[in-house]
Design an enzyme around this catalytic site. Structure first.
Site, mmCIF file in Angstrom:
data_model
loop_
_atom_site.group_PDB
_atom_site.id
_atom_site.type_symbol
_atom_site.label_atom_id
_atom_site.label_comp_id
_atom_site.label_asym_id
_atom_site.label_seq_id
_atom_site.Cartn_x
_atom_site.Cartn_y
_atom_site.Cartn_z
ATOM 1 N N GLU A 44 0.832 -1.199 0.000
ATOM 2 C CA GLU A 44 0.000 0.000 0.000
ATOM 3 C C GLU A 44 0.871 1.255 0.000
ATOM 4 O O GLU A 44 1.851 1.347 0.754
ATOM 5 C CB GLU A 44 -0.891 -0.005 1.244
ATOM 6 N N LYS A 112 -9.259 2.639 -2.667
ATOM 7 C CA LYS A 112 -9.628 2.080 -1.369
ATOM 8 C C LYS A 112 -11.018 2.560 -0.947
ATOM 9 O O LYS A 112 -11.282 3.761 -0.876
ATOM 10 C CB LYS A 112 -8.585 2.483 -0.334
ATOM 11 N N CYS A 144 -5.305 -3.082 2.634
ATOM 12 C CA CYS A 144 -5.019 -2.988 4.070
ATOM 13 C C CYS A 144 -6.234 -3.211 4.971
ATOM 14 O O CYS A 144 -6.687 -4.325 5.145
ATOM 15 C CB CYS A 144 -4.333 -1.657 4.366
#
Length: 268
Positions: A44, A112, A144
């Protein structure tokens, strides 16, 4: 058989040029040594890290300098690359994952969708989940914090993903959660899970590593612990079908039942 490599990198928050150079050196080293890796994956925000003060200045439109470097690499070594990048688009900043083809073209930009705490103050949320069809198989992407949401990996699975890639910057203090959740997402969906985390100190926290390639049975095919390096492993996609035939979790699902939740109150 598919060969994948996840790079667990030590990064410097806000040092975009250094991070890109470090990642490219690692990519080239692995590509030269291992030969014929089908998919590379970077963590990430591998380019910028979480330096919020400089984020607006160093985030880039896609395609941009960072993706151009990765596109050239992908074409040179005939590999796919998945990388976490700070993306600027229409005056917004996204925590994105970009997938690049062996022809050096951007296949997908995933933004995201579930932001963690202070991330909400600096990033805009994506609103779409993607499954990428590569011909012989499909893959899904998540970033994540999203490993904590089984709804995402289940949606990716139900749309045909046999491999899920999670690009992460999980802190050391909760690294046991990363390991448990990564295995759970693989087992419950009967998919391969490539979970690629950052490692080492950052500006405000230490990142925990523990990147893994996990089989549909929850076995760790490759793991690296808490040092910089790479997890490299072969993925036999036939195992996905075999496990799903033997343990029929996905076909035994009963969507109608899940919508009939009744709360019973006790007076005792």
């Amino acid at each position: 058989m598919l060969k994948v490599a996840g790079l667990q990198l030590r990064l410097e928050d806000g040092k975009k040029e250094k991070n890109l150079a470090r990642a490219l050196e690692a990519l080239r080293r692995i590509a030269s040594r291992e030969k014929e890796i089908d998919i590379f994956c970077l963590p990430e925000l591998f380019d910028t890290g979480f330096n919020y003060a400089s984020l607006k200045d160093i985030a880039e439109e896609l395609p941009g300098k960072t993706t151009n470097v990765l596109m050239n690499f992908a074409e040179e070594f005939q590999s796919y690359i998945i990388a976490g990048i700070a993306e600027r688009c229409e005056n917004k900043i996204f925590d994105s994952a970009v997938m690049i083809s062996p022809k050096g073209k951007i296949l997908c930009i995933y933004r995201k969708t579930h932001l963690f705490q202070d991330e909400k103050n600096h990033f805009a949320s994506g609103d779409k989940i993607f499954v990428i069809d590569l011909g012989r198989f499909r893959i899904g992407l998540q970033i994540c914090y999203e490993v904590r949401f089984p709804e995402i990996s289940r949606a990716l699975t139900l749309h045909g993903a046999k491999i899920i890639f999670t690009l992460a910057a999980f802190p050391l203090e909760r690294i046991n959660h990363f390991a448990i959740l990564s295995k759970a997402r693989a087992v419950e969906n009967q998919v391969f899970h490539v979970a690629v985390n950052r490692v080492g100190p950052g500006e405000n926290k230490v990142y925990g590593g523990e990147s893994m390639i996990i089989s549909p049975l929850g076995d760790v095919i490759a793991g690296i612990g808490r040092v910089e390096g790479a997890v490299i492993g072969n993925i036999d996609l036939d195992l996905v079908d075999k496990v799903r035939r033997e343990i029929t979790v996905l076909t035994d699902r009963r969507e109608g039942v899940y919508k009939k939740v009744k709360v019973i109150y006790s007076s005792f």
